[in-house]
Design an enzyme around this catalytic site. Structure first.
Site, PDB file in Angstrom:
ATOM      1  CD  GLU A 155      85.164  41.918  20.310  1.00  0.00           C
ATOM      2  OE1 GLU A 155      85.240  42.077  19.083  1.00  0.00           O
ATOM      3  OE2 GLU A 155      85.305  42.832  21.126  1.00  0.00           O
ATOM      4  NE  ARG A 159      83.591  47.609  18.540  1.00  0.00           N
ATOM      5  CZ  ARG A 159      83.205  47.033  17.396  1.00  0.00           C
ATOM      6  NH1 ARG A 159      81.987  46.525  17.267  1.00  0.00           N
ATOM      7  NH2 ARG A 159      84.038  46.942  16.385  1.00  0.00           N
ATOM      8  CD  GLU A 176      92.494  46.552  21.288  1.00  0.00           C
ATOM      9  OE1 GLU A 176      91.529  45.885  21.679  1.00  0.00           O
ATOM     10  OE2 GLU A 176      92.383  47.484  20.469  1.00  0.00           O
TER      11      GLU A 176
HETATM   12  N1  MTE Z   1      89.080  33.366  23.167  1.00  0.00           N
HETATM   13  C1  MTE Z   1      90.064  32.914  23.966  1.00  0.00           C
HETATM   14  N2  MTE Z   1      90.161  31.580  24.196  1.00  0.00           N
HETATM   15  N3  MTE Z   1      90.949  33.759  24.551  1.00  0.00           N
HETATM   16  C2  MTE Z   1      90.869  35.123  24.361  1.00  0.00           C
HETATM   17  O1  MTE Z   1      91.690  35.871  24.901  1.00  0.00           O
HETATM   18  N4  MTE Z   1      89.656  36.979  23.276  1.00  0.00           N
HETATM   19  C3  MTE Z   1      88.385  37.414  22.710  1.00  0.00           C
HETATM   20  C4  MTE Z   1      87.926  36.459  21.618  1.00  0.00           C
HETATM   21  N5  MTE Z   1      87.979  35.104  22.082  1.00  0.00           N
HETATM   22  C5  MTE Z   1      89.832  35.628  23.526  1.00  0.00           C
HETATM   23  C6  MTE Z   1      88.958  34.684  22.928  1.00  0.00           C
HETATM   24  C7  MTE Z   1      88.429  38.761  22.157  1.00  0.00           C
HETATM   25  S1  MTE Z   1      88.269  40.060  23.201  1.00  0.00           S
HETATM   26  C8  MTE Z   1      88.561  38.977  20.810  1.00  0.00           C
HETATM   27  S2  MTE Z   1      88.529  40.542  20.176  1.00  0.00           S
HETATM   28  C9  MTE Z   1      88.731  37.878  19.868  1.00  0.00           C
HETATM   29  O2  MTE Z   1      88.794  36.611  20.516  1.00  0.00           O
HETATM   30  C10 MTE Z   1      90.016  38.130  19.068  1.00  0.00           C
HETATM   31  O3  MTE Z   1      90.351  37.101  18.234  1.00  0.00           O
HETATM   32  P1  MTE Z   1      89.725  36.936  16.758  1.00  0.00           P
HETATM   33  O4  MTE Z   1      89.767  38.266  16.124  1.00  0.00           O
HETATM   34  O5  MTE Z   1      90.615  35.947  16.148  1.00  0.00           O
HETATM   35  O6  MTE Z   1      88.322  36.453  16.969  1.00  0.00           O
HETATM   36  N1  HPA Z   2      87.313  46.939  18.627  1.00  0.00           N
HETATM   37  C1  HPA Z   2      88.305  46.393  19.349  1.00  0.00           C
HETATM   38  N2  HPA Z   2      89.453  46.961  19.553  1.00  0.00           N
HETATM   39  C2  HPA Z   2      89.652  48.160  19.017  1.00  0.00           C
HETATM   40  C3  HPA Z   2      88.673  48.790  18.257  1.00  0.00           C
HETATM   41  C4  HPA Z   2      87.447  48.153  18.048  1.00  0.00           C
HETATM   42  O1  HPA Z   2      86.521  48.653  17.381  1.00  0.00           O
HETATM   43  N3  HPA Z   2      89.166  49.974  17.876  1.00  0.00           N
HETATM   44  C5  HPA Z   2      90.397  50.046  18.409  1.00  0.00           C
HETATM   45  N4  HPA Z   2      90.705  48.951  19.093  1.00  0.00           N
HETATM   46 MO1  MOS Z   3      88.786  42.162  21.914  1.00  0.00          MO
HETATM   47  S1  MOS Z   3      88.009  43.349  23.393  1.00  0.00           S
HETATM   48  O1  MOS Z   3      88.521  43.411  20.692  1.00  0.00           O
HETATM   49  O2  MOS Z   3      90.455  42.281  22.300  1.00  0.00           O
END
Ligand code: MTE
Ligand code: HPA
Ligand code: MOS
Length: 759
Positions: free
Chosen positions: A706, A304, A226
């Site tokens: 998550e 958070r 990120e």
């Molecule tokens: N799933 C896979 N296969 N690989 C990833 O890197 N990241 C996770 C989750 N699932 C991840 C994953 C994290 S930290 C987040 S915030 C969400 O996917 C982000 O994607 P989304 O917003 O589309 O759910």
């Molecule tokens: N979640 C995940 N990533 C972020 C956030 C949050 O609330 N705020 C800034 N980056």
């Molecule tokens: Mo997920 S820790 O918000 O990339």
């Protein structure tokens, strides 16, 4: 509907950073990083390295044309160390050479003289010195301190939880290519293309419009990309700016583990008070976050932790304070759950502590305190709660009492093998807690052959967001999925993206895609109405590539319509924007309505501990999970299974170890263990809790990325219960992960005493 990437993944045809064909003249980068965790940089000798074969340039802080600064939230992170080093692994010099091997060979010839300064690795020590990244954050509901006076039972203690290595399969990396006017195109393995664009702009001094960032997909990010993809992209870009040549850097695994930050370890104190019916009356918690050497994303992660410090429970009096403590470790960063899991571990520890002292099951306390509709979270938002429904349904489906009884019976019959079970309700808020980040854009083109190209700000990292976005376009246009192609995430097509994070990528970018597609469709609907000589435009509908009039099929198909639209000079492209409505937060009051909605669920985990060897197995994970109305069952089940395994790994076997000198000891896969096929749960049973309330996600689905990770917390408490079934005198400290070594020591009271005394 399968993940749109599944075929190319299986065939090895999916393109990652390291698969991008290289341009002639490409240089390869490698970083020389600090061997010392804290000190004054006296000399850096690069002469030998400069003479090394193939070396073209060695870049130091003084060579940068723009600012030596990549801090996203606070400007406290130099790209290359200048004057002082703050952690082992901090980049000092960047070597550019004709081949990767030459760059790495040259790095070994660099020598530094560093005058050591005091090294701090413990957040409580940093706190005692008042070395905080940002001022403390505080949440308050009711009057926590006074409420203790009315309590029947009060328990106080400490809970510690360690970090976690992201271990994405694809390591960090970037590839920068010069474009005209001194600009560059940067391919980056990042969750935040705009964050990379900003960082590159800062260090090169170039305006953002000269910098194009492009992301095909990531081999995993999990939060680790990120913010922390920025450095490598910035380095490649600086290399391109200085040499006018393409520059690539794909980190080796040990470089990645050594130089990047991880999930934040926390140390916390809790105090919890109950009435005679085991209702939680009041809760106080103090969190010491181990931020590492600079801010990175520590402040919002810290926030958070507070947002989720009461997990799924309603507590009328809460006082929670969180400190972001600066230490000499690599800056810790986002990791699935973003501080939430750490907050939840602490309240679950407090509940386990109380249950043990009162000789009741922790699940009794958990059940009695689940948050209801209309209850207030400590941050002011009013709950629309599925906590009780998910709990009740899980109990109906899985019969907690029977599972507990089976474990108890097994334990009566077996001396050296013990079973433990534990429950974990989860409540996780969806939205970036920083309200302005909750916006997204999508660009949709309909071509004259009827095919559709979609671009959004979402980054595919294995979580299936591209599949969901393709589904949105396919559903709105009523076309087969093959007609839709979701393209790379690119800052020229989509500007000012929020990172793909906070589980909200499909919600936000999916909604923007929906708006764009609907806008185009409205235009085409008019064209169709004219062609079919229908006065009422709303009589026109679309189904499976054909146009219907008053719900009757017609001869008009999608391709013909699109061509006619083009002939009539109708705009068949749209760039749409979506911003989540109804969310706000005021940090002055620490109150507001930060989340579009919450995701709920309940998991029960069963483990078996071998009490002679300290090793354990996860027998089952059973969960009722709130999907809303899932958009894609197979993608979402994959997210749940992956999240659970990652959560169990964090709680049980993954142990990040830094020594007193701030050196990472768990710096390779031989010393850092993640769950493999032998240690994953023998069974994961997922039952969807289908909820029907209106939410602000896409097609009434709910975000899934998550929340499931936090079910893994139950594994810790299940192991603890098994340990106590073997040795009832034992009250293991709340100190995760519960590695086999720790389990073994805790099984035997004498060993545990010695461990507590630090022997
Ligand atoms: N799933 C896979 N296969 N690989 C990833 O890197 N990241 C996770 C989750 N699932 C991840 C994953 C994290 S930290 C987040 S915030 C969400 O996917 C982000 O994607 P989304 O917003 O589309 O759910
Ligand atoms: N979640 C995940 N990533 C972020 C956030 C949050 O609330 N705020 C800034 N980056
Ligand atoms: Mo997920 S820790 O918000 O990339």
């Amino acid at each position: 509907m399968k993940n749109v990437d599944s075929k190319s993944h299986v065939r090895g045809e999916s393109i990652y950073l390291d698969d991008i064909p290289l341009l002639q003249g490409t240089l390869f980068a490698c970083v020389y990083d600090s061997p010392v965790a804290h000190g004054v940089l006296k000399t850096v000798e690069v002469e030998e390295a400069e003479k090394s074969k193939g070396v073209v340039k060695i870049i130091r802080a003084k060579d940068l044309i723009g600012a030596n600064q990549i801090g996203g939230i606070l400007p406290d992170e130099p790209l290359l160390a200048d004057g002082e080093v703050h952690f082992q692994g901090m980049p000092i010099a960047l070597v550019l050479a004709e081949t990767e091997e030459q760059a790495r060979a040259a790095v070994k010839k660099i020598k530094t003289e560093i005058e050591p300064l005091e090294i701090i690795t413990d957040p409580r020590v940093a706190f005692a010195k008042n070395d905080l990244i940002v001022p403390p954050k505080h949440f308050k509901l009711g009057d926590a301190a006074n409420a203790f006076k009315t309590c029947e039972h009060v328990f106080e203690g400490r809970a510690d939880v360690n970090g976690q290595e992201h271990l994405y399969i694809e390591t960090q990396g970037a590839y920068s290519i010069p474009t005209e006017q001194g600009g560059m195109r940067v391919y980056s393995s990042t969750q935040g293309p705009t964050a990379v664009q900003r960082a590159v702009s800062k260090v090169t001094g170039l305006p953002m419009h000269l910098i194009e960032v492009d992301v095909q997909r990531l081999g995993g990010g999990f939060g680790g990309k990120e913010d922390q993809a920025n450095a490598w992209a910035a380095m490649c870009a600086v290399g391109t700016q200085i040499t006018k040549r393409p520059v690539k850097y794909a980190l080796h695994r040990m470089e990645d583990m050594r130089m990047t930050g991880k999930r934040h370890p926390y140390s916390a104190d809790y105090k919890i008070g109950f009435d005679k019916d085991l209702k939680i009356v009041t809760y106080e918690a103090t969190f010491y976050q181990n931020a590492g050497a600079s801010a990175d994303l520590s402040p919002p992660v810290l926030e958070r932790t507070l947002f989720h410090c009461t997990n799924s429970y309603f507590i009328p009096n809460v006082s929670a304070t969180a400190y972001s403590c600066r230490t000499n470790l690599p800056p810790n960063t986002a990791f699935r759950g973003f501080g939430g899991p750490q907050g939840m571990f602490v309240i679950e520890s407090a509940i386990a502590h109380a249950a043990e002292s009162l000789n009741v099951l922790a699940s009794e306390i958990q059940r009695k305190n689940l948050i209801n509709d209309g209850d207030e979270f400590p941050y002011g938002q009013i709950a629309e709660s599925e906590a009780k429904t998910s709990w009740t349904q899980a109990d109906e489906k899985f019969d907690f009492a029977r599972l507990q009884k089976e474990a108890d019976e097994f334990n009566r019959e077996n001396k050296f093998i013990k079973k433990g079970v534990a429950l974990m309700p989860v409540c996780f808020g969806i939205s970036f807690t920083k309200t302005p980040m909750n916006q997204a854009r999508a660009l949709v083109h309909v071509y004259t052959d009827g095919s559709v190209a979609v671009s959004t700000g979402a980054v595919e990292m294995g979580q299936g967001v591209n599949t969901k976005i393709a589904q949105v376009a396919a559903r709105v246009f009523s076309l087969p999925i093959e007609r839709i192609k979701v393209h790379t995430t690119n800052t020229l097509r989509i500007a000012n993206t929020s990172p793909t994070a906070a589980s909200a990528a499909a919600d936000l970018n999916g909604r923007a895609t929906q708006v764009a597609c609907e806008t185009i469709l409205e235009r085409l609907r008019k064209v169709a109405a004219e062609l079919l000589k229908t006065e009422n435009v709303s009589d026109i509908s679309f189904l499976d590539g054909f146009i219907f009039n008053k719900n009757q099929p017609t001869d008009l198909d999608w391709v013909t319509l699109v061509n006619e639209g083009h002939m009539q000079r109708v705009n068949m492209s749209e760039h749409a924007h979506y911003a989540t409505q109804g969310i706000h937060f005021d940090w002055g009051k620490a109150k507001g309505h930060p989340f579009a909605y919450h995701v709920y669920g309940t998991a029960i985990i069963g483990v078996t501990v071998d009490c002679q060897r300290g090793i354990y197995e996860t027998d089952f994970v059973k969960t009722v999970h709130d999907f809303g109305a899932t958009m894609n069952e197979s993608v979402d089940y994959g997210q749940i299974e992956g999240g659970i395994v990652q959560g169990i790994g964090w709680m049980t076997m993954e142990e990040v170890v830094y020594d007193q000198n701030g050196k990472l000891r768990s710096n390779a896969l031989s010393t850092y263990k993640i769950p493999d096929i032998y240690s994953v749960p023998k069974m994961i049973d997922i039952i969807p809790l289908k909820t029907k309330r209106k939410n602000l996600a896409i097609f009434n689905s709910k975000a899934v990325g998550e929340p499931p990770l936090m079910y893994g917390i139950a594994a810790y408490f299940a192991i603890r219960n098994a340990v106590r079934a073997f040795n009832s005198e034992q009250s293991p400290a709340f100190d995760a992960p519960f590695t086999p070594e720790r389990v073994l020591m805790n099984l035997y009271s004498e060993a545990a005493k010695e461990m507590k005394a630090g022997k």
